[in-house]
Design an enzyme around this catalytic site. Structure first.
Site, mmCIF file in Angstrom:
data_model
loop_
_atom_site.group_PDB
_atom_site.id
_atom_site.type_symbol
_atom_site.label_atom_id
_atom_site.label_comp_id
_atom_site.label_asym_id
_atom_site.label_seq_id
_atom_site.Cartn_x
_atom_site.Cartn_y
_atom_site.Cartn_z
ATOM 1 N N LYS A 65 0.842 -1.199 0.000
ATOM 2 C CA LYS A 65 0.000 0.000 0.000
ATOM 3 C C LYS A 65 0.879 1.252 0.000
ATOM 4 O O LYS A 65 2.079 1.175 0.268
ATOM 5 C CB LYS A 65 -0.913 -0.019 1.228
ATOM 6 C CG LYS A 65 -0.176 0.021 2.565
ATOM 7 C CD LYS A 65 -1.103 -0.327 3.723
ATOM 8 C CE LYS A 65 -0.365 -0.281 5.040
ATOM 9 N NZ LYS A 65 -1.175 -0.844 6.147
ATOM 10 N N ARG A 75 -10.588 0.063 14.736
ATOM 11 C CA ARG A 75 -10.555 0.853 13.499
ATOM 12 C C ARG A 75 -11.721 0.436 12.596
ATOM 13 O O ARG A 75 -12.696 1.172 12.487
ATOM 14 C CB ARG A 75 -9.196 0.623 12.835
ATOM 15 C CG ARG A 75 -8.829 1.603 11.771
ATOM 16 C CD ARG A 75 -7.358 1.583 11.439
ATOM 17 N NE ARG A 75 -6.884 0.340 10.841
ATOM 18 C CZ ARG A 75 -5.632 0.139 10.430
ATOM 19 N NH1 ARG A 75 -4.733 1.100 10.570
ATOM 20 N NH2 ARG A 75 -5.268 -0.996 9.889
ATOM 21 N N HIS A 102 -6.327 -7.222 12.699
ATOM 22 C CA HIS A 102 -5.076 -6.457 12.729
ATOM 23 C C HIS A 102 -4.692 -6.168 14.176
ATOM 24 O O HIS A 102 -5.532 -5.751 14.974
ATOM 25 C CB HIS A 102 -5.272 -5.146 11.952
ATOM 26 C CG HIS A 102 -3.990 -4.432 11.651
ATOM 27 N ND1 HIS A 102 -2.873 -5.060 11.162
ATOM 28 C CD2 HIS A 102 -3.657 -3.119 11.754
ATOM 29 C CE1 HIS A 102 -1.900 -4.171 10.990
ATOM 30 N NE2 HIS A 102 -2.344 -2.983 11.341
ATOM 31 N N ARG A 104 0.992 -10.738 6.681
ATOM 32 C CA ARG A 104 0.874 -9.482 5.934
ATOM 33 C C ARG A 104 2.022 -8.563 6.331
ATOM 34 O O ARG A 104 1.892 -7.696 7.181
ATOM 35 C CB ARG A 104 -0.467 -8.800 6.244
ATOM 36 C CG ARG A 104 -1.702 -9.664 5.965
ATOM 37 C CD ARG A 104 -2.979 -8.846 6.144
ATOM 38 N NE ARG A 104 -3.019 -8.124 7.404
ATOM 39 C CZ ARG A 104 -3.629 -8.549 8.505
ATOM 40 N NH1 ARG A 104 -4.282 -9.696 8.528
ATOM 41 N NH2 ARG A 104 -3.611 -7.807 9.597
ATOM 42 N N TYR A 140 15.841 30.571 7.785
ATOM 43 C CA TYR A 140 14.687 31.313 8.283
ATOM 44 C C TYR A 140 14.709 31.493 9.796
ATOM 45 O O TYR A 140 15.114 30.598 10.537
ATOM 46 C CB TYR A 140 13.392 30.560 7.930
ATOM 47 C CG TYR A 140 12.980 30.655 6.485
ATOM 48 C CD1 TYR A 140 12.654 31.884 5.909
ATOM 49 C CD2 TYR A 140 12.897 29.517 5.692
ATOM 50 C CE1 TYR A 140 12.255 31.965 4.569
ATOM 51 C CE2 TYR A 140 12.494 29.587 4.354
ATOM 52 C CZ TYR A 140 12.180 30.814 3.808
ATOM 53 O OH TYR A 140 11.785 30.892 2.504
ATOM 54 N N CYS A 174 14.259 24.323 4.864
ATOM 55 C CA CYS A 174 13.342 25.104 4.026
ATOM 56 C C CYS A 174 12.527 24.160 3.135
ATOM 57 O O CYS A 174 12.677 22.947 3.205
ATOM 58 C CB CYS A 174 14.116 26.088 3.157
ATOM 59 S SG CYS A 174 15.354 27.056 4.041
ATOM 60 N N ASP A 191 12.756 23.741 -0.133
ATOM 61 C CA ASP A 191 13.542 23.085 -1.187
ATOM 62 C C ASP A 191 15.030 22.998 -0.887
ATOM 63 O O ASP A 191 15.789 22.513 -1.725
ATOM 64 C CB ASP A 191 13.396 23.856 -2.504
ATOM 65 C CG ASP A 191 11.977 24.279 -2.770
ATOM 66 O OD1 ASP A 191 11.119 23.384 -2.796
ATOM 67 O OD2 ASP A 191 11.722 25.486 -2.903
HETATM 68 C C1 LIG Z 1 -0.418 -1.717 6.931
HETATM 69 C C2 LIG Z 1 -1.014 -2.991 7.354
HETATM 70 C C3 LIG Z 1 -0.225 -4.140 7.480
HETATM 71 C C4 LIG Z 1 1.285 -4.102 7.396
HETATM 72 O O1 LIG Z 1 1.817 -3.566 8.574
HETATM 73 P P1 LIG Z 1 3.394 -3.601 8.843
HETATM 74 O O2 LIG Z 1 3.525 -3.153 10.240
HETATM 75 O O3 LIG Z 1 4.005 -2.648 7.863
HETATM 76 O O4 LIG Z 1 3.838 -4.992 8.597
HETATM 77 C C5 LIG Z 1 -0.858 -5.341 7.741
HETATM 78 N N1 LIG Z 1 -2.211 -5.402 7.890
HETATM 79 C C6 LIG Z 1 -2.985 -4.312 7.816
HETATM 80 C C7 LIG Z 1 -4.456 -4.445 8.017
HETATM 81 C C8 LIG Z 1 -2.426 -3.069 7.551
HETATM 82 O O5 LIG Z 1 -3.202 -1.975 7.491
#
Ligand SMILES: *Cc1c(COP(=O)(O)O)cnc(C)c1O
Length: 382
Positions: free
Chosen positions: A39, A137, A169, A230, A274, A321, A323
């Site tokens: 992602k 979430r 998750h 994942r 700055y 800054c 850039d």
């Molecule tokens: C982003 C995400 C992951 C990966 O998480 P990492 O900590 O980068 O391994 C896995 N599952 C879900 C649902 C996520 O949103």
């Protein structure tokens, strides 16, 4: 692009990605496959290039956060499974089916909407059901695994959907606090029980996948039943938690580099950048670099971080800054305009990691690499 390696660029080392994948694969149990989380443009590394490389390494499962990202991955991998972890408007049901993309289901209402939107398609919409076991979430949220299993069963009975997985998750699998470890184990226990109870009723229609491992879970948990890991951040060689060592040594895939654009001597009393936050106390030699917060180098690192030049650490001075930014090269000899500067990466015996920088401004490596902006060309090397 004219700016490649002449101004500011991010090197993406695919050989390091390959070595990371080998080490991560070795941590997956026999019943578990790696699902590469690509992602957010593969955490800023370039999703199509990385997905292509990962597919060439034999990875067959990918996860993304939205339909555009899913279609990017599909364009470079025709055979792989691609799961959208988060929200997609049910309006896109037929487009998902057309591209053979798997959608995360966030609630019964969400499943119903997809079921209706998929009506009339030759094929069902492939889905995995998301459970909220403590992240707070998205996902099915119930007090007991029994109630949760009943909802999973209800969703599995809806027409036009093919439910192939159940997932959740973790919120704190990257912590070594005893109470956090208990919390993670309770999350794991909840989904395993829910899945098991649902399978007693669903029998051969039980979704094939049960998954909950993220990078931290894969690194720190033993004896899991997760059929997919994942993994995101560890693919890219960064740490889920910068202060907790990993069981394997990984190599950061991205290096951020720029050049010296200007060198000058300054005297005691001269100001840099700055708001006059830096005033020289003595004669100094200062280098300017063509990189700033518009490139995603955080302004919060002003006067805090270092860069590498000729294998030496140099302090950033004054405000960063949009850039440009400046560093102190008083102690360096033989530095010239055009010389390479490493913002994070390796230079000689010195290295600065994205994790190290992120810690300096209360952030995480994830946010730093994701934030390296579009104007920074990614240069891929094998
Ligand atoms: C982003 C995400 C992951 C990966 O998480 P990492 O900590 O980068 O391994 C896995 N599952 C879900 C649902 C996520 O949103």
């Amino acid at each position: 692009m004219k700016n490649d390696k002449n101004r500011t660029w991010a090197e993406i080392h695919l050989d390091r990605l390959e070595r990371n994948v080998k080490k991560i694969n070795a941590l997956c149990l026999d019943n578990c496959n790696l699902m590469a989380v690509v992602k957010a443009d593969a955490y800023g590394h370039g999703d199509m290039q990385l997905a292509r490389k990962l597919a060439s390494l034999g990875i067959r499962y990918f996860a993304v956060s939205n339909i555009d990202e899913a279609e990017n991955v599909r364009s470079v991998c025709k055979e792989c499974d691609i799961l959208i972890l988060g929200y997609t408007s049910p309006e896109y049901a037929k487009e998902l089916i057309g591209n053979n993309i798997i959608q995360g289901i966030l609630s019964y209402e969400n499943a119903l909407a997809f079921s209706e939107a998929a009506k009339g398609s030759a094929l069902p919409l492939r889905c995995h059901i998301k459970l909220d076991t403590g992240m707070g979430r998205v996902g099915l949220k119930f007090k007991t695994p029994k109630e949760c299993a009943e909802e999973i069963i209800k969703i599995c009975k809806l027409p036009n959907l093919a439910i192939e997985g159940v997932y959740t998750h973790f919120s704190c699998a990257d912590s070594d606090l005893a109470s956090d470890i208990d919390y993670t184990l309770a999350q794991k226990d909840f989904i395993e029980k829910s899945y098991e109870l649902a399978s007693l009723v669903l029998k051969e229609k039980t979704p094939r996948h049960l998954h909950y491992l993220n990078s931290a879970g894969l690194m720190y948990l033993q004896n899991t039943k997760s059929t997919l890991a994942r993994a995101g951040i560890i693919l890219y060689g960064l740490m889920p938690n910068a202060s907790l060592p990993l069981p394997v040594e990984l190599e950061p895939v991205m290096e951020l580099k720029t050049v010296i654009s200007h060198i000058k001597q300054i005297d005691a009393g001269d100001y840099i950048s700055y708001s006059r936050t830096f005033c020289a106390k003595r004669k100094m030699k200062i280098a300017t670099m063509p990189i700033g917060y518009a490139d995603g180098y955080p302004r919060a690192l002003s006067s805090k971080a270092q860069v590498l030049i000729n294998g030496k650490r140099c302090n950033i001075i004054g405000r960063i800054c949009m850039d440009q930014m400046m560093c102190d090269i008083t102690e360096l000899e033989n530095v010239n305009c055009g010389d390479t500067v490493t913002l994070f990466g390796i230079d000689g015996s010195q290295r600065i990691s994205a994790d190290e920088l992120a810690t300096l401004y209360d952030s995480i490596g994830y946010e730093l690499v994701c934030g390296i902006s579009k104007r920074v060309p990614r240069i891929f090397s094998e």
